[in-house]
Scaffold this motif. Structure first.
Motif, mmCIF file in Angstrom:
data_model
loop_
_atom_site.group_PDB
_atom_site.id
_atom_site.type_symbol
_atom_site.label_atom_id
_atom_site.label_comp_id
_atom_site.label_asym_id
_atom_site.label_seq_id
_atom_site.Cartn_x
_atom_site.Cartn_y
_atom_site.Cartn_z
ATOM 1 N N GLU A 249 11.961 23.513 -5.989
ATOM 2 C CA GLU A 249 12.752 22.336 -6.368
ATOM 3 C C GLU A 249 11.860 21.237 -6.943
ATOM 4 O O GLU A 249 12.199 20.607 -7.945
ATOM 5 C CB GLU A 249 13.524 21.805 -5.154
ATOM 6 N N LYS A 250 10.718 21.033 -6.328
ATOM 7 C CA LYS A 250 9.805 19.967 -6.752
ATOM 8 C C LYS A 250 9.355 20.146 -8.189
ATOM 9 O O LYS A 250 9.205 19.165 -8.934
ATOM 10 C CB LYS A 250 8.595 19.935 -5.810
ATOM 11 N N TRP A 251 9.147 21.384 -8.598
ATOM 12 C CA TRP A 251 8.650 21.649 -9.945
ATOM 13 C C TRP A 251 9.758 21.940 -10.957
ATOM 14 O O TRP A 251 9.488 22.257 -12.108
ATOM 15 C CB TRP A 251 7.654 22.812 -9.914
ATOM 16 N N GLY A 252 11.017 21.863 -10.545
ATOM 17 C CA GLY A 252 12.115 21.974 -11.492
ATOM 18 C C GLY A 252 12.703 23.351 -11.687
ATOM 19 O O GLY A 252 13.557 23.538 -12.574
ATOM 20 N N PHE A 253 12.311 24.320 -10.867
ATOM 21 C CA PHE A 253 12.811 25.686 -11.039
ATOM 22 C C PHE A 253 14.111 25.937 -10.271
ATOM 23 O O PHE A 253 14.651 27.040 -10.324
ATOM 24 C CB PHE A 253 11.750 26.691 -10.594
ATOM 25 N N GLY A 254 14.608 24.928 -9.580
ATOM 26 C CA GLY A 254 15.820 25.098 -8.808
ATOM 27 C C GLY A 254 17.071 25.267 -9.651
ATOM 28 O O GLY A 254 18.137 25.577 -9.121
ATOM 29 N N ALA A 267 1.647 31.282 -23.903
ATOM 30 C CA ALA A 267 0.992 29.985 -24.002
ATOM 31 C C ALA A 267 1.989 28.951 -24.505
ATOM 32 O O ALA A 267 2.871 29.244 -25.317
ATOM 33 C CB ALA A 267 -0.198 30.075 -24.949
ATOM 34 N N SER A 268 1.839 27.736 -24.037
ATOM 35 C CA SER A 268 2.743 26.662 -24.428
ATOM 36 C C SER A 268 2.463 26.202 -25.857
ATOM 37 O O SER A 268 1.332 26.285 -26.352
ATOM 38 C CB SER A 268 2.578 25.478 -23.470
ATOM 39 N N ASP A 269 3.492 25.674 -26.503
ATOM 40 C CA ASP A 269 3.326 25.130 -27.853
ATOM 41 C C ASP A 269 2.594 23.797 -27.846
ATOM 42 O O ASP A 269 2.203 23.300 -28.902
ATOM 43 C CB ASP A 269 4.706 24.947 -28.508
ATOM 44 N N THR A 270 2.419 23.217 -26.671
ATOM 45 C CA THR A 270 1.782 21.901 -26.588
ATOM 46 C C THR A 270 0.261 21.972 -26.673
ATOM 47 O O THR A 270 -0.393 20.940 -26.799
ATOM 48 C CB THR A 270 2.152 21.206 -25.275
ATOM 49 N N GLY A 271 -0.307 23.173 -26.585
ATOM 50 C CA GLY A 271 -1.758 23.299 -26.627
ATOM 51 C C GLY A 271 -2.384 23.508 -25.274
ATOM 52 O O GLY A 271 -3.578 23.778 -25.171
ATOM 53 N N ARG A 272 -1.601 23.398 -24.213
ATOM 54 C CA ARG A 272 -2.097 23.684 -22.874
ATOM 55 C C ARG A 272 -0.919 24.080 -21.985
ATOM 56 O O ARG A 272 0.233 23.715 -22.237
ATOM 57 C CB ARG A 272 -2.848 22.498 -22.273
ATOM 58 N N GLY A 273 -1.221 24.861 -20.939
ATOM 59 C CA GLY A 273 -0.167 25.297 -20.045
ATOM 60 C C GLY A 273 0.607 26.493 -20.582
ATOM 61 O O GLY A 273 0.221 27.118 -21.574
ATOM 62 N N VAL A 274 1.721 26.825 -19.903
ATOM 63 C CA VAL A 274 2.468 28.035 -20.220
ATOM 64 C C VAL A 274 3.962 27.741 -20.342
ATOM 65 O O VAL A 274 4.460 26.696 -19.913
ATOM 66 C CB VAL A 274 2.284 29.115 -19.128
ATOM 67 N N VAL A 289 9.859 25.216 -19.693
ATOM 68 C CA VAL A 289 8.738 24.543 -20.343
ATOM 69 C C VAL A 289 8.365 23.321 -19.502
ATOM 70 O O VAL A 289 9.216 22.694 -18.869
ATOM 71 C CB VAL A 289 9.089 24.111 -21.782
ATOM 72 N N LYS A 290 7.090 22.992 -19.527
ATOM 73 C CA LYS A 290 6.605 21.877 -18.717
ATOM 74 C C LYS A 290 6.797 20.551 -19.444
ATOM 75 O O LYS A 290 6.530 20.423 -20.641
ATOM 76 C CB LYS A 290 5.120 22.078 -18.380
ATOM 77 N N ARG A 291 7.265 19.564 -18.683
ATOM 78 C CA ARG A 291 7.469 18.233 -19.235
ATOM 79 C C ARG A 291 6.536 17.230 -18.563
ATOM 80 O O ARG A 291 5.821 17.551 -17.612
ATOM 81 C CB ARG A 291 8.930 17.803 -19.038
ATOM 82 N N GLY A 293 5.042 14.607 -16.214
ATOM 83 C CA GLY A 293 5.231 14.462 -14.781
ATOM 84 C C GLY A 293 5.066 15.760 -14.025
ATOM 85 O O GLY A 293 5.126 15.772 -12.794
ATOM 86 N N GLY A 294 4.881 16.866 -14.769
ATOM 87 C CA GLY A 294 4.590 18.138 -14.120
ATOM 88 C C GLY A 294 5.791 18.995 -13.798
ATOM 89 O O GLY A 294 5.634 20.129 -13.330
ATOM 90 N N ARG A 295 7.013 18.474 -14.013
ATOM 91 C CA ARG A 295 8.207 19.271 -13.756
ATOM 92 C C ARG A 295 8.534 20.154 -14.963
ATOM 93 O O ARG A 295 8.189 19.834 -16.100
ATOM 94 C CB ARG A 295 9.408 18.373 -13.437
ATOM 95 N N TYR A 296 9.212 21.269 -14.663
ATOM 96 C CA TYR A 296 9.621 22.196 -15.720
ATOM 97 C C TYR A 296 11.099 21.993 -16.036
ATOM 98 O O TYR A 296 11.910 21.689 -15.166
ATOM 99 C CB TYR A 296 9.364 23.642 -15.296
ATOM 100 N N GLU A 297 11.427 22.188 -17.322
ATOM 101 C CA GLU A 297 12.804 22.068 -17.795
ATOM 102 C C GLU A 297 13.246 23.403 -18.384
ATOM 103 O O GLU A 297 12.477 24.083 -19.075
ATOM 104 C CB GLU A 297 12.893 20.981 -18.867
#
Length: 582
Positions: A249-254, A267-274, A289-291, A293-297
Motif C-alpha cells: 500500500e505504501k508504494w502504491g501497488f494496492g 528500464a524506466s523511460d525516465t533514465g533511472r528505475g524500472v 511506473v514510479k512517480r 515521492g517514491g510511489r508507483y502509479e
C-alpha cells in the motif's frame, strides 16, 4: 483466461535465472566441453530443425503429472516453472525445475550432461509449488531463489558453498495463510537503494470450501477463473538485513486488479528505475511506473496495455518485454486464452502502446491457450523472435469441445525484420509439431556457444531441453552485468549495443515469460557484424558505463563504475584459457 461455453478457465505464471560469463563450443551431435571460455566454436549443421530436445541424453530425470486423475481443478492445471541459474558459479547454467510436490536441481557438468544435486544442495522443502523467481537479494554474488506455491512459499538463500538454506521465516516471505495462491514473482529494486525487493503475484481466493468443479455441456471439469474472487499481489521491501517488509500500500501497488499470472520488468523511460507490468487473468493488466515521492502509479489504462485490441479484458498469463522492431523502445507481449489474440503492444513512445499482433502475423496463435510468451533471438540475426508454450487449462476439454485438446504444440515465430512474425513448425524442430501440456519455460545459453537454448515444462511428462542448433553463421555478444551501487544482477539496467550500423537495446530482467527465470546474461544477435563498436550500460540508478571496439562471438563482463572487467574463472574452466577482454 478466455471462456468456454457456460464457463471459464485458468493458468499460472512468472518468472527469473542467474549465471556467470564464459562461452564454449558445441559439436554436431553431442555437446563437447568448453575449450576457450568467451569464444564459441563455428556453428555445426542442424540435424532436423533448429532445436533438438536433448533432455534425456543430458541426464535430466524429472517428470510432472497427476497420476491419471481427472478432472483437475483450476489450481492443479496452473502448471509449473523452471529456471536457468549458475548456483555454484562455475560458469555453466544449472537447471531448477519446480514440481508438484518438490523441486529438482540439476548441476551442469559442462560436458553436455547434468547431475541431480537437489538433496545435497538443500532443496528439500515440499509443497504444492508453482513457480520460481531468481535474484541475488543479498548482493553476495550468488543467485538466490524464491519458490511460489499454494499455502507455501520458500526463500532459498544461496550459501555460496554449493547449496541453499531455507530462510523463509527469517525473511518474512512465507505464504500469508494455508490457502494463499502465489504465482508469478520477481526480484526487482523498486526503491533504487541497490537491494532487490520482491513482487509476489497472487491469483484467486481458493479454499477447500470453494467451488471445485463446474459442468460444461453435461461434463464435469475444473471451473474457470470467473467463478472465483481475486487475490492481489504483495510487494516486499528488502531491509538489507535478511528481512523483508510489506510495502504494498505504501508504494502504491494496492490498486492492482489481481488474479496475477505474469510479471515482467523493463528500464524506466525516465533514465533511472524500472517499470513493471502485471498480466492478470480476465482482469485489466497493470503497468506500474514510479512517480515523485517514491510511489508507483498504474498507467495500464491510459497507456493502452490494460485491455486487448477490442478494449476487453483478456486471459493474461505469460508476459515479456522486448524491442521487436529495433527502435530501442521496449514492446510488450502477453500470452492469452484460446480465441484471444496473443497481444503484442507496440511501444509508440510517450507512454502509449498500440496492439498490433494481427498485422504482424500472430493470428496463428489464437487457437491455443498460451502460457509462456518470451522474446529471444534464436538465430542471432539481431531481430527478437517470439515463443509461446501452449496447453489447455482443462484436462478433459476434448470431452466438452471435440475440436480442443489438453496437449497443444509449442509455437516459434521468426521475426522478419520487424515487419512480420512467421511461424516455424517442422523447420523449428520436432518440439514444434508434437503437442504437450506446455507451461513455464526458461531461456539461456546452457552450453555457452552463443545460441539461446530453451527449457520447457511439460505438465504431463518430462521436461524438454531444446538445444539450439541454428546454423545461421550469425555473430553475437553476451553481456554479464555486475552492479556495485546498483543491485548485483543489474536488474533494471538498459544495455545498448552498436554493431554493423545497428543500435540494439535490451533491458535486464530475470523474470518474464511464465513463472520462470532466465540466464542473467543479456544476449545480442549481431547478424553479419563480427565486431562491436560500443556497449553502453545505463544502470538503474542512472549512471552510465561504456566500452568500445570489441570482437563479437563472446561473453563480456561489465562492472558498474569500472567498465570492462575480467570475471574470476572457476578452477575447472580456467585451465582452458582466460576470457578474452579487449
Amino acid at each position: 483466461m478466455g471462456a468456454l461455453p457456460k464457463g471459464k478457465i485458468v493458468r499460472g505464471f512468472c518468472l527469473v535465472g542467474l549465471c556467470l560469463v564464459l562461452a564454449g563450443c558445441r559439436g554436431g551431435g553431442g555437446r563437447t566441453p568448453v575449450t576457450a571460455p568467451g569464444v564459441a566454436a563455428p556453428d555445426a549443421p542442424a540435424a532436423a530443425g533448429v532445436f533438438r530436445d536433448v533432455a534425456r541424453e543430458a541426464g535430466i530425470d524429472f517428470r510432472w503429472g497427476h497420476g491419471g486423475k481427472s478432472p483437475l481443478t483450476i489450481l492443479e492445471t496452473l502448471g509449473h516453472g523452471a529456471a536457468f541459474l549458475d548456483y555454484d558459479r562455475d560458469g555453466f547454467l544449472d537447471l531448477l525445475l519446480v514440481g508438484n510436490r518438490r523441486c529438482g536441481l540439476f548441476r551442469n557438468r559442462g560436458d553436455g550432461r547434468f547431475e541431480d544435486t537437489t538433496r545435497q544442495a538443500g532443496l528439500t522443502a515440499e509443497g504444492m509449488f508453482f513457480g520460481v523467481a531468481v535474484g541475488d537479494y543479498d548482493n553476495d554474488g550468488y543467485p538466490d531463489a524464491y519458490i511460489t506455491g499454494y499455502g507455501k512459499c520458500v526463500l532459498y538463500r544461496n550459501t555460496g558453498r554449493g547449496g541453499f538454506a531455507d530462510v523463509t521465516a527469517r525473511a518474512g516471505l512465507g505464504a500469508r495463510g494455508a490457502y494463499d495462491v502465489v504465482t508469478a514473482a520477481a526480484f526487482v529494486d523498486l526503491d533504487e537503494d541497490g537491494k532487490l525487493d520482491l513482487f509476489a503475484g497472487r491469483y484467486i481466493a481458493f479454499t477447500p470450501a470453494s467451488l471445485q468443479f463446474c459442468t460444461y455441456n453435461g461434463i464435469e471439469a475444473g471451473c474457470g477463473v470467473k467463478n472465483y474472487d481475486a487475490d492481489f499481489p504483495r510487494v516486499y521491501r528488502n531491509g538489507g538485513d535478511g528481512s523483508f517488509t510489506d510495502v504494498t500500500e505504501k508504494w502504491g501497488f494496492g490498486v492492482s486488479a489481481g488474479k496475477c499470472l505474469g510479471v515482467a520488468l523493463r528500464a524506466s523511460d525516465t533514465g533511472r528505475g524500472v517499470m513493471l507490468y502485471a498480466a492478470n487473468d480476465e482482469q485489466p493488466g497493470n503497468l506500474f511506473v514510479k512517480r515523485a515521492g517514491g510511489r508507483y502509479e498504474d498507467i495500464g489504462v491510459p497507456s493502452g496495455t490494460a485491455f486487448n485490441q477490442d478494449g476487453l479484458t483478456q486471459g493474461g498469463m505469460g508476459v515479456d518485454w522486448g524491442d521487436f522492431n529495433n527502435d530501442r523502445r521496449p514492446d510488450l507481449a502477453v500470452a492469452t486464452f484460446q480465441t484471444e489474440a496473443k497481444s503484442l503492444y507496440r511501444n509508440d513512445g510517450t507512454g502509449l502502446f498500440t496492439e498490433t499482433s494481427g498485422a504482424l502475423g500472430l493470428s496463428g496463435a489464437v487457437a491455443h491457450v498460451a502460457w509462456t510468451a518470451r522474446f529471444f533471438d534464436f538465430d542471432n540475426d539481431s531481430w527478437l523472435d517470439l515463443l509461446f508454450t501452449n496447453g489447455h487449462v482443462q484436462d478433459n476439454v476434448h470431452r466438452i469441445q471435440t475440436d480442443r485438446t489438453y496437449p497443444q504444440p509449442t509455437q516459434l515465430f521468426r521475426n522478419e525484420a520487424g515487419r512480420l512474425f512467421r511461424e516455424m513448425k517442422a523447420e523449428g524442430g520436432p518440439a514444434f509439431t508434437r503437442p504437450i501440456v506446455g507451461r513455464g519455460a526458461a531461456f539461456g545459453d546452457y552450453d555457452n556457444d552463443g545460441r539461446v537454448d530453451v527449457l520447457i515444462v511439460n505438465e504431463e511428462g518430462a521436461p524438454l531441453l531444446l538445444r539450439n542448433e541454428s546454423a545461421s553463421g550469425n555473430h553475437w555478444l553476451g553481456v554479464r552485468l555486475v552492479g556495485v551501487r546498483s543491485n548485483r544482477d543489474g536488474i533494471g539496467a538498459r544495455v545498448t549495443v552498436t554493431a554493423g550500423g545497428k543500435r540494439l537495446a535490451r533491458d535486464q530482467q530475470l523474470c518474464g515469460g511464465y513463472i520462470s527465470a532466465h540466464d542473467p546474461r543479456l544476449h545480442f544477435g549481431l547478424g553479419r557484424a563480427d565486431r562491436v563498436e560500443s556497449v553502453e550500460v545505463r544502470w538503474p540508478n542512472g549512471s552510465v558505463d561504456s566500452v568500445r571496439n570489441l570482437p563479437g562471438d563472446r561473453y563480456i563482463e561489465i562492472t558498474e563504475g569500472k567498465g570492462l572487467t575480467q570475471p574470476a574463472l572457476p578452477q575447472r574452466v580456467a585451465k582452458h584459457g582466460r576470457l578474452p577482454v579487449e
